[in-house]
Motif scaffolding. Sequence first.
Motif, PDB file in Angstrom:
ATOM      1  N   LYS A 137       0.835  -1.200   0.000  1.00 23.17           N
ATOM      2  CA  LYS A 137       0.000   0.000   0.000  1.00 23.17           C
ATOM      3  C   LYS A 137       0.874   1.257   0.000  1.00 23.17           C
ATOM      4  N   ALA A 138       1.944   1.230   0.769  1.00 21.83           N
ATOM      5  CA  ALA A 138       2.858   2.376   0.804  1.00 21.83           C
ATOM      6  C   ALA A 138       3.574   2.526  -0.539  1.00 21.83           C
ATOM      7  N   VAL A 139       3.947   1.409  -1.154  1.00 20.84           N
ATOM      8  CA  VAL A 139       4.612   1.478  -2.459  1.00 20.84           C
ATOM      9  C   VAL A 139       3.653   2.052  -3.509  1.00 20.84           C
ATOM     10  N   ASP A 152       7.851   5.889 -11.021  1.00 21.45           N
ATOM     11  CA  ASP A 152       6.897   6.729 -10.294  1.00 21.45           C
ATOM     12  C   ASP A 152       5.468   6.233 -10.512  1.00 21.45           C
ATOM     13  N   LYS A 156       1.555   4.238  -2.957  1.00 21.00           N
ATOM     14  CA  LYS A 156       1.257   5.611  -2.514  1.00 21.00           C
ATOM     15  C   LYS A 156      -0.251   5.799  -2.396  1.00 21.00           C
ATOM     16  N   SER A 157      -0.849   4.929  -1.614  1.00 23.31           N
ATOM     17  CA  SER A 157      -2.287   5.035  -1.409  1.00 23.31           C
ATOM     18  C   SER A 157      -2.633   5.022   0.069  1.00 23.31           C
ATOM     19  N   ASP A 217      -3.270   7.229  -5.449  1.00 20.54           N
ATOM     20  CA  ASP A 217      -4.291   8.193  -4.998  1.00 20.54           C
ATOM     21  C   ASP A 217      -4.239   9.469  -5.837  1.00 20.54           C
ATOM     22  N   GLU A 218      -3.040  10.008  -6.014  1.00 23.43           N
ATOM     23  CA  GLU A 218      -2.925  11.290  -6.725  1.00 23.43           C
ATOM     24  C   GLU A 218      -3.453  11.189  -8.160  1.00 23.43           C
ATOM     25  N   LEU A 263      11.429   5.380  -2.111  1.00 22.61           N
ATOM     26  CA  LEU A 263      10.855   5.200  -3.454  1.00 22.61           C
ATOM     27  C   LEU A 263      11.465   6.162  -4.458  1.00 22.61           C
ATOM     28  N   GLU A 264      11.703   7.412  -4.043  1.00 14.57           N
ATOM     29  CA  GLU A 264      12.258   8.373  -5.012  1.00 14.57           C
ATOM     30  C   GLU A 264      13.667   7.949  -5.424  1.00 14.57           C
ATOM     31  N   ARG A 301       1.548   6.732  -8.576  1.00 17.42           N
ATOM     32  CA  ARG A 301       0.825   7.433  -7.503  1.00 17.42           C
ATOM     33  C   ARG A 301      -0.655   7.092  -7.564  1.00 17.42           C
ATOM     34  N   LEU A 360      10.911   0.652   0.411  1.00 14.76           N
ATOM     35  CA  LEU A 360      10.624   1.828   1.240  1.00 14.76           C
ATOM     36  C   LEU A 360      11.886   2.297   1.968  1.00 14.76           C
TER      37      LEU A 360
END
Length: 396
Positions: free
Chosen positions: A47-49, A179, A51-52, A183-184, A265-266, A181, A261
């Motif tokens: 979930k973190a990967v 990259d 980005k949600s 949610d975004e 990620l960046e 995303r 993580l």
Amino acid sequence: MIYQNPVFIPGPTNIPEVVRKASDMPTLDHRSSAFADILHPARDGVKAVLKSADAEVFLFPSTGTGGWETAISNTLSAGDTVLAARNGMFSHRWIDMCQRHGLNVEIIETPWGDAIPVEKFADALAADTSHKIKAVLATHNETATGVKSDIAGVRAAMDASNHPALLMVDGVSSIGSMDFRMDEWGVDVAVTGSQKGFMLPAGLAIVGVGPKALAAMATATLPRTFFDLKDMRTGYAANGFPYTPPVGLLNGLKLTSQMLLDEGLENVFARHHRIAEGVRAAVQGWGMSVCANQPEAYSDTVTAIRTPEGFDATALVTHAADTYQMAFGVGLGEVAGKVFRIGHLGVLSDAQALSGIATAEMAMVDLGLPIQFGSGVAAAQAVYAAGNKSAKMAAE
Ligand SMILES: *Cc1c(COP(=O)(O)O)cnc(C)c1O
């Protein structure tokens, strides 16, 4: 056979030694609390990967293809219309799956090598005033051609006409490497598998499902049993699966999601970008071109390289395997024989990438292509040396 060389196929990817150890474990009772300590951290890590904050993560004993089936069968009904672009083998296969499930696919035929034509999506969505289109399917990274598409752009095209369709994204060869995303970008369903960015053996479908897609389950009537999200959810609530889970793989996923993580990620994305830039510099050094038609569509996880007219790119892959025990990807479908692919995703260093570039170069020289030894390698070395110098300066 030498097993020490990294593979340069765009999945399955190289498996770090620590991950192999984490996945190889004694049998444990998957109904015990020991399993809960694997399942929930693995889902949270994914979930973190992604980005949600909102999505629920579902893990099936399957592959990315099963993830596609999960996405459509839980949210759609026979006869529903979905919109998709066909610009490579993977988008083609997802379309084929939809058709076999009795969905009506509005296909935007797109040249292989092009990204998803966002303007054409915008037009199709704007024209659909009765909202027949229930889902928009987008392959974030076409692994067959090394083409990245603009998912934020697809979302903007949907929003421009206030279209309520679900956005389903195949991120099998992008999530965890490029990259992404959820949610975004307003992604309702994100699909991947264990054997690409997550650096594991094949065996898991990894699916992030947002609230709107979860709500669609209530009315979706496509048949589903093995991939039923409702059953899986009930299983998770009781710390288990509705059937026997692949415990070792899940333990590996708990580790690899955390590894991503921890690296940041960046930083993971920057590493993939730098390695890809080196590969693209090498291609230029060889006087060849990539299959991707627009620079903004260059993939950071796989590069498909066009070989000269009359040259059999598949023979090159066979030769590299037989002579140097190094694996590259063949061209698929429309570009079979016309391209070979260097996969550069997952656990990979600049030094390893150089070994792949150098070997591809040798194989091409062996087969008579007019290439100077070192031409690609030197171009990539310049990219990697500069990249590491600037990274070191930034750290100081
Ligand atoms: C690898 C891949 C798939 C297929 O995944 P499997 O795990 O082989 O089922 C689907 N889409 C893309 C973009 C891929 O790269």
